[in-house]
Design a protein around this motif. Structure first.
Motif, short mmCIF file in Angstrom:
data_model
loop_
_atom_site.label_atom_id
_atom_site.label_comp_id
_atom_site.label_asym_id
_atom_site.label_seq_id
_atom_site.Cartn_x
_atom_site.Cartn_y
_atom_site.Cartn_z
N PRO A 77 0.93 -1.19 -0.07
CA PRO A 77 -0.15 -0.04 -0.06
C PRO A 77 0.69 1.03 -0.07
O PRO A 77 0.40 2.22 -0.73
CB PRO A 77 -0.83 -0.01 1.26
N ASP A 78 2.07 1.31 0.79
CA ASP A 78 2.77 2.50 0.90
C ASP A 78 3.48 2.63 -0.52
O ASP A 78 3.65 3.91 -1.06
CB ASP A 78 3.89 2.22 1.92
N LYS A 79 3.78 1.68 -1.43
CA LYS A 79 4.25 2.02 -2.57
C LYS A 79 3.32 2.41 -3.63
O LYS A 79 3.64 3.17 -4.65
CB LYS A 79 4.74 0.46 -3.33
N VAL A 80 1.96 2.04 -3.35
CA VAL A 80 1.03 2.67 -4.16
C VAL A 80 0.65 4.04 -4.20
O VAL A 80 0.51 4.68 -4.95
CB VAL A 80 -0.38 1.64 -4.20
N ILE A 81 0.64 4.52 -2.83
CA ILE A 81 0.68 5.89 -2.31
C ILE A 81 1.64 6.61 -2.71
O ILE A 81 1.48 7.77 -3.07
CB ILE A 81 0.42 5.96 -0.90
N ALA A 82 2.95 6.20 -2.77
CA ALA A 82 4.05 6.87 -3.24
C ALA A 82 4.06 7.14 -4.85
O ALA A 82 4.33 8.20 -5.33
CB ALA A 82 5.21 6.19 -3.23
N LEU A 83 3.20 6.10 -5.50
CA LEU A 83 3.08 6.52 -6.90
C LEU A 83 2.02 7.45 -7.11
O LEU A 83 2.24 8.51 -7.99
CB LEU A 83 2.43 5.38 -7.69
N LEU A 84 0.97 7.51 -6.40
CA LEU A 84 -0.15 8.59 -6.34
C LEU A 84 0.60 9.92 -6.17
O LEU A 84 0.22 10.85 -6.83
CB LEU A 84 -1.24 8.51 -5.56
N ARG A 85 1.31 9.97 -5.15
CA ARG A 85 2.15 11.61 -4.58
C ARG A 85 2.82 11.93 -5.63
O ARG A 85 2.93 12.97 -5.63
CB ARG A 85 2.35 11.24 -3.16
N ALA A 86 3.40 10.80 -6.68
CA ALA A 86 4.46 11.28 -7.50
C ALA A 86 3.77 11.87 -8.72
O ALA A 86 4.24 12.39 -9.62
CB ALA A 86 5.32 10.10 -7.69
N GLY A 87 2.42 11.58 -8.59
CA GLY A 87 1.61 12.17 -9.69
C GLY A 87 1.47 11.19 -10.96
O GLY A 87 1.45 11.63 -12.16
N ASN A 88 1.49 9.82 -10.46
CA ASN A 88 1.41 8.82 -11.67
C ASN A 88 0.39 7.93 -11.21
O ASN A 88 0.56 6.61 -10.77
CB ASN A 88 2.76 8.12 -11.72
N PRO A 89 -0.90 8.44 -11.32
CA PRO A 89 -2.25 7.55 -11.12
C PRO A 89 -2.27 6.39 -12.01
O PRO A 89 -2.87 5.36 -11.78
CB PRO A 89 -3.37 8.67 -10.95
N ASP A 90 -1.78 6.77 -13.30
CA ASP A 90 -1.99 5.27 -14.04
C ASP A 90 -0.90 4.28 -13.78
O ASP A 90 -1.63 2.95 -13.83
CB ASP A 90 -1.68 5.71 -15.58
N ALA A 91 -0.05 4.33 -13.05
CA ALA A 91 1.11 3.29 -12.54
C ALA A 91 0.27 2.76 -11.52
O ALA A 91 0.42 1.51 -11.16
CB ALA A 91 2.40 3.93 -12.26
N ALA A 92 -0.29 3.56 -10.71
CA ALA A 92 -0.93 2.99 -9.44
C ALA A 92 -2.09 2.29 -9.68
O ALA A 92 -2.25 1.22 -9.36
CB ALA A 92 -1.52 4.22 -8.49
N ILE A 93 -2.80 2.49 -10.72
CA ILE A 93 -4.03 2.12 -11.23
C ILE A 93 -3.65 0.50 -11.69
O ILE A 93 -4.10 -0.65 -11.52
CB ILE A 93 -4.88 2.61 -12.32
N ALA A 94 -2.45 0.47 -12.55
CA ALA A 94 -2.10 -0.87 -13.07
C ALA A 94 -1.55 -1.73 -11.76
O ALA A 94 -1.85 -3.04 -11.90
CB ALA A 94 -0.81 -0.39 -13.95
N GLN A 95 -1.00 -1.18 -10.90
CA GLN A 95 -0.62 -1.74 -9.54
C GLN A 95 -1.74 -2.37 -8.93
O GLN A 95 -1.71 -3.43 -8.44
CB GLN A 95 0.34 -1.20 -8.68
#
Length: 75
Positions: A8-26
């Motif tokens: 979960p922390d890694k997905v939140i890091a993707l979101l905070r970095a401005g990459n919601p597409d990568a977060a959705i893929a995860q």
């Protein structure tokens, strides 16, 4: 007692970095529904729930898919 995962922390890091597409893929390849529920709790705790509508939909859809019955072929 199960050890908490860092997923979960890694997905939140993707979101905070401005990459919601990568977060959705995860989210779509999440290890289990337990991790997705932990992600929901972490988003709520960080007051990030509802900020990305597509992410919220992906979480709900993936939880439903993982919680549903598995189709299998009989021998």
């Amino acid at each position: 007692m199960a050890r908490p995962t860092a997923w979960p922390d890694k997905v939140i890091a993707l979101l905070r970095a401005g990459n919601p597409d990568a977060a959705i893929a995860q989210i779509k390849v999440a290890p289990s529904a337990r991790e997705l529920r932990a992600l929901e709790k972490a988003l709520a705790a960080g007051q990030l729930a509802g900020r990305w509508k597509d992410v919220d939909v992906a979480i709900r859809d993936t939880i439903d898919a993982l919680a549903g019955p598995r189709l299998h072929r009989s021998p």
